[in-house]
Scaffold this motif. Structure first.
Motif, short mmCIF file in Angstrom:
data_model
loop_
_atom_site.label_atom_id
_atom_site.label_comp_id
_atom_site.label_asym_id
_atom_site.label_seq_id
_atom_site.Cartn_x
_atom_site.Cartn_y
_atom_site.Cartn_z
N ASP A 113 0.82 -1.21 0.00
CA ASP A 113 0.00 0.00 0.00
C ASP A 113 0.86 1.27 0.00
OD1 ASP A 113 -2.20 -1.62 0.13
OD2 ASP A 113 -2.51 -1.36 2.28
N PRO A 114 0.41 2.31 -0.69
CA PRO A 114 1.15 3.58 -0.67
C PRO A 114 1.05 4.24 0.70
CG PRO A 114 -0.95 3.86 -1.81
CD PRO A 114 -0.80 2.39 -1.52
N TYR A 155 4.45 13.91 0.03
CA TYR A 155 4.86 12.99 -1.02
C TYR A 155 4.19 11.64 -0.76
CZ TYR A 155 8.42 16.60 -1.46
OH TYR A 155 9.05 17.81 -1.61
N VAL A 156 4.18 10.78 -1.78
CA VAL A 156 3.67 9.44 -1.61
C VAL A 156 4.77 8.45 -1.99
CG1 VAL A 156 2.65 9.44 -3.94
CG2 VAL A 156 1.85 7.80 -2.23
N LEU A 157 4.98 7.48 -1.12
CA LEU A 157 5.92 6.39 -1.37
C LEU A 157 5.13 5.14 -1.70
CD1 LEU A 157 8.38 6.84 1.65
CD2 LEU A 157 8.66 7.73 -0.66
N PHE A 158 5.61 4.34 -2.64
CA PHE A 158 4.95 3.08 -2.96
C PHE A 158 5.97 2.11 -3.55
CE2 PHE A 158 4.85 5.43 -6.89
CZ PHE A 158 4.89 4.50 -7.92
N ARG A 159 5.67 0.82 -3.42
CA ARG A 159 6.50 -0.23 -4.02
C ARG A 159 5.69 -0.86 -5.14
NH1 ARG A 159 10.99 -2.64 -2.14
NH2 ARG A 159 10.62 -2.18 0.08
N ASP A 160 6.26 -0.86 -6.35
CA ASP A 160 5.50 -1.35 -7.49
C ASP A 160 5.62 -2.86 -7.64
OD1 ASP A 160 7.94 -1.92 -8.72
OD2 ASP A 160 7.81 -0.32 -10.21
N SER A 161 5.04 -3.39 -8.68
CA SER A 161 5.02 -4.84 -8.89
C SER A 161 6.38 -5.41 -9.23
CB SER A 161 4.01 -5.20 -9.99
OG SER A 161 4.29 -4.46 -11.17
N GLY A 209 -4.55 6.13 -3.85
CA GLY A 209 -4.48 5.41 -5.11
C GLY A 209 -4.38 3.91 -4.96
N ARG A 210 -4.54 3.23 -6.09
CA ARG A 210 -4.44 1.79 -6.18
C ARG A 210 -3.07 1.41 -6.73
NH1 ARG A 210 -9.01 -1.30 -6.62
NH2 ARG A 210 -7.89 -2.66 -8.09
N ILE A 211 -2.44 0.42 -6.10
CA ILE A 211 -1.21 -0.14 -6.64
C ILE A 211 -1.60 -1.25 -7.61
CG2 ILE A 211 0.97 -1.27 -6.13
CD1 ILE A 211 0.83 1.54 -5.04
N GLU A 212 -1.28 -1.02 -8.87
CA GLU A 212 -1.61 -1.99 -9.90
C GLU A 212 -0.35 -2.33 -10.68
OE1 GLU A 212 -4.78 -0.53 -12.29
OE2 GLU A 212 -6.20 -0.40 -10.62
N GLU A 213 -0.42 -3.31 -11.51
CA GLU A 213 0.73 -3.78 -12.29
C GLU A 213 1.50 -2.60 -12.89
OE1 GLU A 213 3.40 -6.47 -13.79
OE2 GLU A 213 1.69 -6.92 -12.48
N GLY A 214 2.73 -2.42 -12.41
CA GLY A 214 3.61 -1.42 -13.00
C GLY A 214 3.48 -0.01 -12.47
N GLY A 215 2.54 0.25 -11.54
CA GLY A 215 2.45 1.64 -11.11
C GLY A 215 1.37 1.92 -10.08
N LEU A 216 1.10 3.22 -9.90
CA LEU A 216 0.15 3.74 -8.92
C LEU A 216 -0.96 4.47 -9.68
CD1 LEU A 216 -0.75 4.55 -6.03
CD2 LEU A 216 0.92 6.41 -6.13
N ARG A 217 -2.21 4.03 -9.47
CA ARG A 217 -3.33 4.60 -10.21
C ARG A 217 -4.15 5.53 -9.31
NH1 ARG A 217 -5.69 3.15 -14.94
NH2 ARG A 217 -4.79 1.03 -14.95
#
Length: 436
Positions: free
Chosen positions: A42-43, A53-59, A80-88
């Motif tokens: 989760d972001p 800022y927002v931190l997130f770990r992608d797929s 946002g939603r963490i989805e394949e390849g990025g943050l939506r």
């Protein structure tokens, strides 16, 4: 004596201030790897220098740092939603990769818009359980500071994030000031505990009035605290214990040899609140129980921090230790032998810093020679901000610094000996001494 204008210059870190611009020229700690335990975690929001800022770990298991508000219409990407390849973004579905590139734009059929816009993104390095971010101009991005313990095994260090409801310089002052140890932390340093079962703490308690010297370097300064120790035969000698300040806000203390120490990375959340990423490292540790014992000794265990409201998860709780409840100071315990009536060590530092107010008025100080270490750190920081303000490279960025050779130490200093040659890394002693 500091003027009100200088105090304001030193403390204010909001966008548009000189100190904000200066801090952004360095790598800052923005979060912890353990908060993103797996791909597509989760972001999370990270507030630094008054901006979100927002931190997130992608797929692909890569950490990204983006400006929190979506470049489209300003919705929070922390939702946002963490989805394949990025943050939506959940507002209109724009999807960003870790570099801020738009990889999907459901409400536009013309792909040229994907190339036209970009979410502000920032370089990230993940090392030693920490997430470092560079927020400044890309053309000024410095080399990553390769601190020696960042590649240690997990059982050889620990990290605890703590929230100070104060300006960042009050946190640094407490971390870098060795003269308060014998008084403020005497409950910890005199109690029976595996961590205190060594001569280093006895030497600290032997002399409540250490003298100091500083040694300016390309990155900040080494400082030395000298304490007079009496041998069993009545003769005396001086012991020298060094600490490090590295611009803009790193403090290292309490090491007897290069691969041992206490570290603190202080990141200003805004002008009134600071997050400190604190911990110990020791290459001699071989089991998880050893860093855990050190963590508990310093009262940096999650249970204590959560109970006091000093952890990021509990810092806004109604029951947080604060001025309103006198930080839950235990007066009965003080009458029965405890000195501060507070959980020992780091909570004492936090409470004392907060007791000064969110931004302490340094025009009211009355300084003595024991304060020279913190006074010179303030000068370093103010010069750092002025250099950036006037278009010069600030301290630590003018020439390459090998931070793996920056460490603290302790040693006996006999009459006529150079403390620098006994306790400092040889690389720095060989260079011409800078004016402090």
């Amino acid at each position: 004596m500091m003027t009100r204008e200088d105090n304001d210059f030193l403390c204010r870190v909001e966008p548009g201030t000189p100190m904000n611009a200066a801090f952004k020229r360095y790598w800052l700690v923005a979060g912890l790897s353990r908060d993103f335990p797996q791909a597509n975690s989760d972001p999370r929001r990270s507030t630094m220098l008054g901006e979100d800022y927002v931190l997130f770990r992608d797929s692909n298991d890569k950490i990204g740092c983006l400006r929190e508000l979506c470049c489209h219409r300003g919705a929070s990407l922390c939702l946002g939603r963490i989805e394949e390849g990025g943050l939506r973004c959940i507002f209109h579905g724009w999807k960003f990769d870790v570099d801020g590139t738009i990889i999907d734009m459901p409400n536009a059929t013309d792909d040229r818009f994907k190339q036209r816009y970009r979410q502000p993104a920032f370089p990230v390095v993940e090392r030693g359980g920490l997430i470092f971010v560079y927020l400044g101009p890309r053309e000024e991005q410095p080399p990553f500071p390769n601190w020696r313990w960042l590649d240690f095994a997990p059982e050889q260090y620990f990290i605890a994030p703590v929230i100070y409801n104060t300006n960042y310089i009050q946190a640094i002052d407490g971390g870098a000031d060795s003269s308060h140890l014998t008084t403020l932390h005497q409950d910890a340093l005199t109690r029976q505990h595996p961590v205190t079962d060594n001569n280093a703490f006895r030497r600290i308690m032997a002399d409540a009035a250490p003298r100091f010297d500083t040694y300016a370097t390309e990155f900040g300064q080494f400082s030395a605290a000298f304490r007079t120790i009496t041998r069993p035969d009545g003769s005396t000698y001086e012991t020298c214990k060094t600490s490090v300040f590295a611009a803009p806000s790193t403090v290292i203390t309490n090491g007897a040899y290069p691969d041992q120490g206490t570290f603190a990375f202080f990141t200003p959340i805004d002008s009134y609140r600071t997050i400190g990423y604190l911990g110990n490292y020791d290459s001699a540790w071989t089991t998880p129980e050893e860093p855990l014992a050190a963590m508990r000794f310093m009262s940096l265990d999650p249970e204590t921090l959560d109970r006091l409201g000093f952890s990021p998860e509990t810092c806004d709780s109604p029951g947080r230790a604060s001025r309103d409840n006198n930080w839950y100071q235990d007066r009965e315990g003080m009458r029965n032998g405890r000195f501060t009536g507070m959980p020992p060590f780091i909570p004492e530092d936090i409470i004392v810093a907060e007791s000064m107010g969110a931004i302490y008025d340094r025009t009211q100080e009355n300084l003595i020679p024991a304060d020279q270490v913190v006074v010179r750190i303030r000068r370093i920081l103010m010069d750092m901000a002025r250099d950036v303000q006037e278009g010069r490279k600030p301290i630590g960025l003018r020439s390459p610094v090998d931070y793996s050779n920056v460490y603290v130490g302790e040693g006996a200093v006999e009459k006529g000996q150079s403390w620098q040659k006994i306790t400092l890394p040889e690389e720095f002693v060989q260079r011409e001494r800078l004016e402090a």
